[in-house]
Scaffold this active site. Structure first.
Site, PDB file in Angstrom:
ATOM      1  N   LEU A   1      38.690  43.877  38.491  1.00 34.33           N
ATOM      2  CA  LEU A   1      39.762  43.296  37.676  1.00 34.33           C
ATOM      3  C   LEU A   1      40.583  42.283  38.471  1.00 34.33           C
ATOM      4  CD1 LEU A   1      41.011  46.318  35.532  1.00 34.33           C
ATOM      5  CD2 LEU A   1      39.589  44.405  34.825  1.00 34.33           C
ATOM      6  N   CYS A   2      39.882  41.443  39.244  1.00 36.98           N
ATOM      7  CA  CYS A   2      40.597  40.399  39.959  1.00 36.98           C
ATOM      8  C   CYS A   2      39.857  39.072  39.792  1.00 36.98           C
ATOM      9  CB  CYS A   2      40.781  40.765  41.430  1.00 36.98           C
ATOM     10  SG  CYS A   2      39.321  41.473  42.191  1.00 36.98           S
ATOM     11  N   GLY A   3      39.344  38.869  38.600  1.00 36.83           N
ATOM     12  CA  GLY A   3      38.712  37.592  38.297  1.00 36.83           C
ATOM     13  C   GLY A   3      37.432  37.402  39.086  1.00 36.83           C
TER      14      GLY A   3
END
Lengths: 297, 80
Positions: free
Chosen positions: A90-92
């Site tokens: 969930l950090c691109g």
């Protein structure tokens, strides 16, 4: 047209998702702040060490220190590539970018006929190479987002030994360079053999050669011998710290984008809901009016 | 004179001092203001920084100590 009930359900769902992404954004922001402080706090040490090494270093010494020795005959064509990724998602595209950089470097090295030992730090890199089915020399997922110099020492220790023994011709690290919270380019850094640090601008021109006037205890040679390993270890430590900070920056950006698009989606959904609701009311009124007229007629 | 004690993680101490005693690789060294430019390796032990009647103690191991002009930099791999 969608049913109002269906629209209300979707609005609730998007609202809940937005609550989560907004919370994650705030958590990442506060963790980023602390991680950024650690990056800044680690600078004086790196600078001090680099200054002294730059002062003591002389090209003719290179041959005498195993850590400075450029690869030549007699060393294996083998390089250790250390890839630092995060443990969480969930950090691109953060981890994807790091893995791409590592794969490019891997391809380049293998084209030159170099055997590459992969050393993975972080769950995401480990998961990718397990999926890709590539053999990995070592992996660890216990470092998390608060790396310490001890972690760096554990990682570099065995690699430095192999380098000194001549079974490795180099050690490279792929990490996310922390330029700012929004600029964290994946970078490959060769930490062994050591590239002697240039005399930094911070130390000023007047100090160039000033080391000659120093009282050195023990000799310059012995001091270099003891400080070089610390320098190598510190480069890895900085790579770990910068990657940790970059991860939080990337997560904050990703979660901000997610929160913003959830907001946009809610706008559209609410508009559609109101239109559907109004259409239903209009229809009911015209049915009542129509019914009343039919009774009178 | 000014003293800074730096570890890989942060600057541990920064301030003025009247005298410093530090563990060098081969025994304790004392630094007073006006010391000649000096570079030595650190051993393991406690750095004592005295200012007036106050003394600050910091445990260090590995690294170096540098005296340049009126500033002393103690750069240690481990600070306890």
């Amino acid at each position: 047209m969608a049913k109002p009930r269906e629209l209300r359900r979707r609005i609730r769902s998007v609202e809940n998702t937005r609550k989560i992404t907004r919370t994650m954004e705030m958590v990442a922001t506060s963790k980023l702040k602390r991680a950024q402080d650690r990056v800044v706090a680690a600078r004086p040490y790196a600078q001090a060490l680099a200054d002294v090494l730059a002062d003591l270093y002389a090209p003719e010494l290179a041959e005498r220190f195993p850590l400075l020795r450029q690869p030549g005959r007699g060393t294996d064509r083998r390089v250790a590539l250390v890839l630092i990724t995060s443990n969480r998602g969930l950090c691109g595209a953060f981890n994807a970018n790091l893995i791409r950089e590592a794969r490019q470097r891997l391809a380049t090295l293998e084209e030159q006929g170099v055997v590459v030992d992969l050393h993975l730090v972080g769950r995401k890199g480990a998961a990718y190479f397990r999926f890709a089915g590539r053999a990995v020399a070592s992996q660890r997922i216990d470092i998390g987002d608060r790396p310490t110099p001890a972690h760096a020492a554990e990682l570099i220790g065995p690699l430095a030994e192999q380098f000194i023994a001549g079974t490795l011709e180099g050690v490279e690290v792929v990490f996310a360079q922390f330029r700012s919270a929004v600029s964290t380019p994946p970078t490959t850094l060769r930490i062994l053999p050591v590239t002697a640090p240039a005399r930094g601008a911070a130390s000023g021109g007047d100090r160039a050669g000033a080391i000659a006037n120093y009282i050195l205890q023990p000799s310059a040679h012995e001091i270099l011998e003891r400080l070089l390993p610390l320098y190598v270890q510190n480069q890895l430590y900085r790579a770990l710290v910068e990657t940790a900070a970059a991860e939080h920056g990337a997560r904050r950006t990703a979660m901000k984008n997610a929160t913003d698009s959830a907001g946009d989606m809610l706008d559209v959904l609410r508009r559609t809901l109101n239109r559907a609701r109004q259409a239903q009311i209009t229809q009911e009124i015209s049915e009542i009016v129509g019914g009343a007229e039919a009774l009178q007629g | 004179m000014q003293v800074t004690i730096i570890s890989p993680e942060r600057t541990e101490f920064e301030g003025a001092a009247d005298a410093i005693v530090a563990p060098a690789f081969d025994g304790l060294v004392g630094i007073l203001p006006g010391h000649a430019p000096f570079l030595t390796l650190l051993g393991q032990g406690r750095v004592r920084v005295r200012r007036g009647s106050e003394t600050v103690e910091v445990g260090v191991s590995r690294g170096f100590l540098q005296v340049a002009g009126d500033t002393v930099r103690i750069v240690a791999d481990r600070v306890m």
